[in-house]
Design a protein around this motif. Sequence first.
Motif, PDB file in Angstrom:
ATOM      1  N   LYS A  40       3.831   9.552  -0.803  1.00 53.22           N
ATOM      2  CA  LYS A  40       4.781   8.483  -0.452  1.00 53.22           C
ATOM      3  C   LYS A  40       6.136   9.057  -0.051  1.00 53.22           C
ATOM      4  O   LYS A  40       6.682   8.707   1.003  1.00 53.22           O
ATOM      5  CB  LYS A  40       4.929   7.530  -1.642  1.00 53.22           C
TER       6      LYS A  40
ATOM      7  N   LEU B 132       6.556   3.117   7.128  1.00 46.43           N
ATOM      8  CA  LEU B 132       5.367   2.276   7.257  1.00 46.43           C
ATOM      9  C   LEU B 132       5.038   2.002   8.721  1.00 46.43           C
ATOM     10  O   LEU B 132       3.871   2.093   9.145  1.00 46.43           O
ATOM     11  CB  LEU B 132       5.585   0.965   6.498  1.00 46.43           C
TER      12      LEU B 132
ATOM     13  N   GLN C  39       6.194  10.927   3.266  1.00 43.63           N
ATOM     14  CA  GLN C  39       6.189  10.013   4.410  1.00 43.63           C
ATOM     15  C   GLN C  39       7.565   9.386   4.623  1.00 43.63           C
ATOM     16  O   GLN C  39       8.012   9.222   5.766  1.00 43.63           O
ATOM     17  CB  GLN C  39       5.159   8.894   4.191  1.00 43.63           C
TER      18      GLN C  39
ATOM     19  N   LEU D 148       3.647   5.126  10.327  1.00 43.57           N
ATOM     20  CA  LEU D 148       2.285   5.374   9.877  1.00 43.57           C
ATOM     21  C   LEU D 148       1.302   4.445  10.579  1.00 43.57           C
ATOM     22  O   LEU D 148       0.228   4.884  11.035  1.00 43.57           O
ATOM     23  CB  LEU D 148       2.209   5.190   8.359  1.00 43.57           C
TER      24      LEU D 148
ATOM     25  N   MET E  53       1.114   4.362  -3.114  1.00 48.08           N
ATOM     26  CA  MET E  53       0.620   5.707  -2.840  1.00 48.08           C
ATOM     27  C   MET E  53       1.068   6.677  -3.925  1.00 48.08           C
ATOM     28  O   MET E  53       2.000   6.412  -4.692  1.00 48.08           O
ATOM     29  CB  MET E  53       1.145   6.186  -1.477  1.00 48.08           C
TER      30      MET E  53
ATOM     31  N   ASP F 173       0.828  -1.216   0.000  1.00 49.75           N
ATOM     32  CA  ASP F 173       0.000   0.000   0.000  1.00 49.75           C
ATOM     33  C   ASP F 173       0.856   1.258   0.000  1.00 49.75           C
ATOM     34  O   ASP F 173       0.528   2.245  -0.652  1.00 49.75           O
ATOM     35  CB  ASP F 173      -0.922  -0.006   1.225  1.00 49.75           C
ATOM     36  N   LEU F 174       1.964   1.219   0.764  1.00 51.07           N
ATOM     37  CA  LEU F 174       2.855   2.382   0.795  1.00 51.07           C
ATOM     38  C   LEU F 174       3.470   2.633  -0.572  1.00 51.07           C
ATOM     39  O   LEU F 174       3.569   3.783  -1.022  1.00 51.07           O
ATOM     40  CB  LEU F 174       3.952   2.162   1.838  1.00 51.07           C
TER      41      LEU F 174
ATOM     42  N   SER G 218      11.579   3.095   3.844  1.00 57.32           N
ATOM     43  CA  SER G 218      10.184   2.759   3.571  1.00 57.32           C
ATOM     44  C   SER G 218       9.589   1.935   4.702  1.00 57.32           C
ATOM     45  O   SER G 218       8.436   2.154   5.099  1.00 57.32           O
ATOM     46  CB  SER G 218      10.080   1.998   2.253  1.00 57.32           C
TER      47      SER G 218
END
Length: 484
Positions: free
Chosen positions: A23, A470, A26, A473, A18, A14-15, A466
């Motif tokens: 993305k 994640l 984040q 988040l 984005m 999902d990340l 990443s």
Amino acid sequence: MYSIRQEELFSFEDLLLMRPEDKYSQIFEHLNLAPVLHALGKKNNRGRPEELNVPAMIYSLLIAKMEGIEFVSALVRRLRFSEEFRVQCRFTGSNRIPSEASYSRLIHVLEQTGMLEDLQDTLVLSALEEEFVTGMHLALDSSIVEAWDSLFSEAASKRRAARRAKKPSDAPVAQQLQLELTEPESEPVDERPKKPVYPPGRPSAEEKERRRKEREAYEESLGPFEKTIEQMLPYTYDELLAALPRHAARCDKKNAKGRLTSYYGFKANLLVDADCQYILSGLWSSANLNDQRMAVILLKGLLLKFPRLNVKHVLGDKGYDSAAIYQLIHSLGAYPTIPMIHHKEPPKGMNSDYNPVCSQGHTYRYDSFDAKYETLKYTQPSQCKDCPLSGSGCQKVFKIRIQTDLRKHTYPARGSESFTELYKKRTAVERVFAYLKEYFGMKRTRHRGVRARVDFQLSTLAYNLSKFALDKLNQRLRNSQQVA
């Protein structure tokens, strides 16, 4: 397949799916480039003022790994013709677009200063503070990264030799003389002693002493990676890292079907937290190096980088089955979980997993482990309850100290359900390699030397960034759900 430590509200896929603006905002929120800028800053105020946006250049290199941009030339071209991409890389309107030479100089400086590795270690320490990383179960593995180096490949060399042999007189005489003058006059002379070879027969006492001194001088001249695995253990982490070969090389390896396949390229070696799939440490090496030698460097550097890490188990496949690896893992206060390669039949009274066996051939059941004395406890199998030899011929309880042989006796005991369940966690490192090759540009490399190593470090840093974004988040989502 096992489930990881905590359920994800927001998955890794999902990340990656984005929008780029969301993305990258984040991901880069957790990248602290202040140490890099301090190391790369000008030493004095003289000379031409700096015009390059160095943070944006580093962001663009990381985004290139996520976007599948292999070459710096393609990255520069996209920066010139895509305003949206420049904004994603955080270039402002007044910034000059860096040239390929500027990127090349930045890559060399990053490699010489080791800043990418420092950023990686800082990110892992942040994950430790946030308790995203536990470090209890670590997994070791390596993967071949093929090199598409057409200039120095074997096929290209054969084609060039064939063309020269076919048309030797096409080139001008002056050009041929220039080629002859530029060729090296002689190969570099290896001043190290050659491996001594002696004729058969019984030598005298004086000859034995002379041969012993020759063998000692030869062994002293060998580098760390030319010695045995056991002889590598006294070297420090920095000494092994300095002697590590990192050039493209050819190696033979069995593929998934068991067939021997030849590869030309490099080898990526990773040490991964099996519970959360963070990369704790990684090394880029020549493809022909043994996995056990790379494990020695990774494990030696583990406590230097993360002294607070409380490692309980180190997991690896059969390629790491070596007495030296078991000894090194045990010196870290951890226990190896590695299947054994059987070089000979087990002794009488033991099965292939070196568990006790009764006189009727029934295997004793693994019961528990005494951490104080590091002793494995085995109890009588259920089949022996009605055995007529249970009173005199069979022993009810066996206790074996793992120190008697660290390779044969591990905690948990081989063949037990706990060993099988624990070993399943080793697949975490294989999933990390799959992510790196599918999403972060590590499937192959068209570079060599410094650039190939920096490419590997950029891939692992982009992956860890990443993963950390994640986890942060998901942490915010859980906190908001609890408040609601």
